[in-house]
Every structure is written in structure tokens, then in C-alpha cells.
Design an enzyme around this catalytic site. Structure first.
Site, short mmCIF file in Angstrom:
data_model
loop_
_atom_site.label_atom_id
_atom_site.label_comp_id
_atom_site.label_asym_id
_atom_site.label_seq_id
_atom_site.Cartn_x
_atom_site.Cartn_y
_atom_site.Cartn_z
N ASP A 172 7.04 -41.63 -29.23
CA ASP A 172 7.78 -42.75 -29.78
C ASP A 172 9.18 -42.80 -29.16
O ASP A 172 9.37 -42.30 -28.04
CB ASP A 172 7.82 -42.62 -31.32
CG ASP A 172 7.76 -43.98 -32.01
OD1 ASP A 172 8.74 -44.73 -31.89
OD2 ASP A 172 6.75 -44.27 -32.65
N HIS A 230 12.94 -46.12 -34.58
CA HIS A 230 11.50 -46.24 -34.82
C HIS A 230 10.79 -44.88 -34.93
O HIS A 230 10.05 -44.61 -35.87
CB HIS A 230 10.90 -47.08 -33.68
CG HIS A 230 9.48 -47.51 -33.88
ND1 HIS A 230 8.42 -46.83 -33.33
CD2 HIS A 230 8.95 -48.55 -34.53
CE1 HIS A 230 7.29 -47.45 -33.65
NE2 HIS A 230 7.59 -48.50 -34.38
N ASN A 346 0.97 -56.16 -34.16
CA ASN A 346 1.54 -56.99 -35.24
C ASN A 346 1.57 -58.47 -34.91
O ASN A 346 2.27 -59.22 -35.57
CB ASN A 346 2.98 -56.55 -35.53
CG ASN A 346 3.08 -55.12 -35.96
OD1 ASN A 346 2.12 -54.56 -36.48
ND2 ASN A 346 4.22 -54.52 -35.72
N SER A 410 2.77 -49.97 -36.96
CA SER A 410 3.45 -48.72 -36.59
C SER A 410 3.57 -47.78 -37.77
O SER A 410 3.61 -46.57 -37.60
CB SER A 410 4.87 -49.00 -36.10
OG SER A 410 4.88 -49.34 -34.75
#
Ligand SMILES: [Ca+2]
Ligand SMILES: [Ca+2]
Length: 570
Positions: A172, A230, A346, A410
Site C-alpha cells: 500500500d 491509505h 469502486n 480498499s
């Protein structure tokens, strides 16, 4: 190799580790179906003689849009697996530059290089001897938009199961290892960034150049770009502990995190989704391929309990996911017991899930909204969607010690990665395919109102209770004064044969250990072997009889009905 790596600590030793992974993966990759997938035909025919290289359609699309393309050049595996020698042979095959642009040799087992070039360069590469395939160096975005209870994790915690001893890799934007929510959870760090030299992509690893880093601090959260929080948020969902009431705990608060920073800073508005959102974070295929091989080596050497790798990132698929450039790395991790868990996206498509989630061996996770008890409209759905998990208004850690509520697939994927850590503590090593099967069998079916697709929502307590034998009664036949039944049964807790009991009209009639050879079952459940067949003849009086077969439990779970059949006994 291209540019010199800039490790944070222990550079030389870690560098040797990365070199070693090249050798190990080479052996495995050659045996994997994804390594030699035959993708779509050439879209850029070279002038004159026909090319032997495959040019993926996405290459021509980028050329048409921009006049140039960031390429990954896949070369013939015959170039060899010795890293130093291979780099020299890659350069002798395609040169140090193509049409004036520098060639970067990737640190991966299959020989690969990156270069940014135009249509002429693409034709020259497609014609070059030893070049097997040209694919775009794709860009993957982070997938954003007191959820542990929604997957029944507290039931396991109350039994002392927290994921202790299990390791989850979080690929990530970096993880704040000093955040109180994650105190002591991050056991190692690495960074792969810069896109293999893509122009305009800035490596974000600590140290000069920003291309690679290893060891403590290597995966510190990036700064100065949106979404640098994130990875810390995702890691908190996996393994956070001791937070405020709104985020008391991640799913596996005893698990450890292997933090891997894979994002780069990009300023091209086309990549970022418009000038208002530049600069942005992009994870390139080139960096993910190197990260996968580093994890593969870690699993085989220093991290035998690495049970999952979380990919809360992605982009639309190219179409044929069986030929996806990332497939060999994900197949290799799955084959050594690392479940690769990926968010579906998404952008609201209900027909096709994103890449890398669409790669078959990845566990593809969509989002579930606890407040509406439904699938949110943004959650990408389609063939290959494996599981749902909470992904709306999830509160977790952000760099600097705080907490934020964020939505997206996520956030759903790390619920599954944490769930696999809990399963790993209870059950020991579980092949990723079996972990997925158990989570699906124990899940609660939820139907997406947009496409009517029904997908299991992760339910951990039900899943653990469900570690019971399962199988099939393939044949049930009445004979003179007898019934013969045959089929197979497996208990997920053992590869060894388990017992079956046969009942006729509710009365015990016979027993056997299901150890007969069933190669078809061995293929369907990798890691469990072929010895699970049974074939039993039991006495029965004439008439129509109800014959039921039960599997006898080993470890967690209970004895379970396999199937009942109605048979006529003469
Ligand atoms: Ca899958
Ligand atoms: Ca069991």
C-alpha cells in the site's frame, strides 16, 4: 541492474535477498500456468517480416492516445535466471535504449524490462529476438471511498484467537508503525517505487532516488500526495488494537504486519483523473512484480507464517485476466500458501471486476454496507467476485496518531486478510483456495440489488464452526438385501482420510475410513491429496430406504451430514 538501489538499512544483505528471490521464483514460475499464458494477438503489426512478440491491445491504445507508451517488455525465460547475467542478456537483446529512451531491467525472475517509447520503438521491440510480449506498465490507484463485529471477529477474540503469530503483508502507501493503534505490529518493511523509470513517476522510498528501500522506516507513509494515509488505515483494519470506541480493534489484533510501500508520485492529469487531483499516487505493475517476488522469498525464508498479502489497489482489467501481467507473481504466492486478497474496485461496474482482483488465484473482495445491510452502488461486481466484507464508513488509523472514517473496497479487503490470519491461528497453514472455500461456506449470502449477484459476506464464527467434513455421495444403489454408496469426504483440518458413517432409515448401518483414491478430488482441493474416496456396502431390508452418509469430524467442527439418498432395495 539499472539504477543503484538506495536501501535504508542493511542494504547489501537485503540486496542479496532480492537477488536470491529471482532464482527461486524462476524455478516455480516455469511450472505455473500463468507463466506461459497465451494472450491476445498483436495489435501493432510490424512492417516487413512478421513479429514473434505478442503486443497487447492496451499498448496500441496508449500509443493512439499519447503517441508513446510506458512498456513492460517480457523476454524469453531462456535468457536465464542468474540475475546479473540475465540483465546483461536482456540488454544484449534489446539494448541500453530504445529510440533514445533508457531501458530499465526489472528485478524479477522472468526477464523483464521497462521502457517508454513510441510506435517505432514498439515495432523494433516486437521484432527483437528474445522478446516474448509487450504489455503496458499499468497504473493502479488506491481504492478508497466498528466493522470487526460485522464479520463476527469478537466471537473469536473471546476464545483467545487474535491472529497471534500470523503475518499479513500490506502492499500500500506505507504504514505508520509508530501509530498507537499499530504499536509493535509492524515486523518488517520494504519499498518498491518509481514505476521502473516511467517518466514523470517519482519514487517515494526514503533515501536518494526513492526507487527501493528495505528495513525499519522503508515503508513509512508517503507525504505530500493525497491518500498517503491509505496504507495506515488498511493496516489498522487488519491488525489494529487498543483504539477508541469507534475503532476498538482491527480484525486480527494479534497479527503482525509486513509493510510494503508500492506507490509512486505521478503528476500526469490523465493518470490521476484530472488536473484538480494531481499529483496522485499510482502503483505500477513494474513495482508490484518486484514486491511480489520479495514477499515470495520472505515466505520461504524468514516469514513462514505469512498467510495473506493485501492489495487494496487496482484499476479496470484489460479483459483477459488469465493473461494478466501480474498473474505469475500472484499464482506463485498462492502456491506457497500466501492468500492474495484484492479489492474489486469502486467505480460501480457490475459486469467486470478490476485487476489484479480478477486474476483467478486472487481472492476478490467487494464492499458491504452494514447500515443498509446491502452492497453499496460503488462496489464493483462481476464474475470472479469471491467475498463481501464491510467497506462503508470504516474507522481506522491514519498517520500521526489519529483515526478517520473512510469507505471503499480498499476497506473490505483487509477484513478478509485479517480473517485469514485468524483462521491461520486456529487451523495452521491452510491453502488459500481452502481458506476461501471455508469463508464462502461459512458466509452469509448477500444479494447486490444492482446485478442480483449473491456473494457470501464473511462471518468468522460461522466459518470456524463450519470447519466440518464435507463431500459428496456420488452413487447410491439398492441391491438384493443391501445398499451400496460411494463418494468422497474431506475434513478441512487434515489431509488424512476421515471416517464416514452410513445410516439406513435413521439406524447406523456401517462405517469406513474414506481413504480411497480420488484424483479428481485431489485436483479440486490442492494440498489435500487424492485419498478421500469411500465405497461401502451395508445390509438393508427390501423396500424404499433413506440412506444417509455422515463425515466424522477431526479438530474444530462437528460431524456433518454429507448427503441422503432414497434407494429401492430388492
Ligand atoms: Ca478469485
Ligand atoms: Ca474439522
Amino acid at each position: 541492474m539499472g539504477r543503484a538501489p538506495e536501501p535504508v538499512t542493511g542494504g547489501a544483505a537485503l540486496r542479496r535477498s532480492l537477488v536470491l528471490v529471482c532464482t527461486i521464483v524462476a524455478v516455480l514460475s516455469g511450472a505455473l500456468p500463468g507463466a506461459s499464458a497465451a494472450p491476445a494477438a498483436s495489435a501493432v503489426p510490424p512492417p516487413g517480416e512478421p513479429s514473434t512478440a505478442i503486443v497487447e491491445p492496451g499498448v496500441e491504445a496508449e500509443l493512439a492516445a499519447d503517441g508513446q507508451v510506458d512498456l513492460i517488455v517480457e523476454l524469453d525465460p531462456g535468457l536465464g535466471t542468474d540475475p546479473a547475467g540475465r540483465a546483461a542478456r536482456v540488454r544484449s537483446a534489446i539494448g541500453d535504449e530504445v529510440s533514445g529512451a533508457p531501458v530499465e531491467v526489472l528485478d524479477t525472475a522472468l526477464p523483464r524490462a521497462t521502457v517508454t517509447t513510441d510506435a517505432d520503438g514498439v515495432r523494433r521491440l516486437a521484432d527483437a529476438e528474445g522478446v516474448r510480449r509487450l504489455v503496458p506498465n499499468r497504473r493502479h490507484r488506491p481504492l478508497l471511498t466498528t466493522s470487526a463485529a460485522a464479520v463476527q471477529a469478537p466471537t473469536l477474540w473471546s476464545g483467545g484467537v487474535t491472529g497471534a503469530g500470523q503475518v499479513v503483508a500490506v502492499l500500500d502507501s506505507g504504514v505508520d508503525a509508530t501509530h498507537p493503534f499499530l504499536a509493535g505490529r509492524v515486523v518488517d518493511e520494504a519499498c518498491f517505487s518509481g514505476g521502473g523509470g516511467v517518466p514523470g513517476a517519482q519514487g517515494l522510498c526514503p533515501g536518494p532516488g526513492g526507487r527501493w528501500a528495505f528495513g525499519p522506516g522503508a515503508a513509512a507513509p508517503c507525504t505530500g500526495v493525497a491518500m498517503c494515509e491509505h496504507g495506515t488505515h488498511v493496516a489498522g483494519i487488519v491488525a489494529g488494537a487498543g483504539g477508541p470506541a469507534s475503532a476498538a480493534s482491527g480484525v486480527a489484533p494479534g497479527a503482525s504486519i509486513l509493510a510494503v510501500q508500492v506507490f509512486s508520485r505521478v503528476t500526469d492529469p490523465d493518470d490521476c483523473g484530472g488536473p484538480a487531483v494531481t499529483p496522485c499516487l499510482i502503483a505500477f505493475d513494474a513495482d508490484l512484480l518486484e514486491a511480489f517476488e520479495w514477499l515470495y522469498l520472505a515466505r520461504l525464508t524468514s516469514r513462514p507464517t505469512l498467510v495473506a498479502a493485501n492489495l487494496s489497489l487496482g484499476g479496470p482489467s484489460l479483459g483477459d485476466c488469465s493473461a494478466d501481467p501480474l498473474r505469475p507473481g500472484i499464482d506463485a504466492l498462492s502456491a506457497v500458501g500466501v492468500a492474495v486478497v484484492a479489492a474489486t474496485g469502486n467505480w460501480g461496474s457490475k459486469t467486470r471486476i478490476g485487476s489484479p482482483a480478477c486474476i483467478p488465484s486472487a481472492i476478490a473482495v467487494g464492499a458491504y454496507d452494514e447500515s443498509t445491510r446491502s452492497v453499496p452502488s460503488f462496489s464493483v461486481s462481476g464474475p470472479g467476485l469471491d467475498l463481501l466484507a464491510p467497506g462503508v464508513a470504516i474507522t481506522s488509523s491514519v498517520p500521526g496518531g489519529g483515526f478517520r472514517s473512510i469507505s471503499g473496497t480498499s476497506m473490505a479487503a483487509p477484513h478478509v486478510s485479517g480473517a485469514i490470519a485468524l483462521l491461520g491461528e486456529v487451523r495452521g497453514p491452510l491453502p488459500p483456495g481452502m481458506a476461501l472455500l471455508q469463508l464462502q461456506r461459512g458466509g452469509r449470502p448477500v444479494t447486490d440489488p444492482a446485478d442480483r449477484r449473491t456473494t457470501p459476506l464473511v462471518q468468522l464464527a460461522t466459518t470456524l464452526a463450519g470447519l466440518t467434513p464435507f463431500g459428496s455421495v456420488d452413487v447410491a444403489r439398492g441391491g438384493p438385501g443391501s445398499v451400496s454408496v460411494s463418494g468422497w469426504v474431506i475434513d478441512p483440518d487434515t489431509a488424512a482420510p476421515v471416517g464416514v458413517h452410513v445410516y439406513v432409515d435413521g439406524r447406523f448401518a456401517g462405517a469406513q475410513t474414506a481413504g480411497g483414491s480420488r484424483p479428481d478430488v485431489g485436483v479440486a482441493y490442492p494440498g489435500y491429496g487424492a485419498g478421500h474416496g469411500f465405497s461401502v456396502v451395508v445390509p438393508a431390508v427390501g423396500g424404499t430406504r433413506q440412506v444417509c452418509v455422515y463425515g466424522i469430524n477431526t479438530g474444530p467442527g462437528v460431524n456433518a451430514l454429507v448427503a441422503c439418498r432414497s434407494v429401492v432395495v430388492r
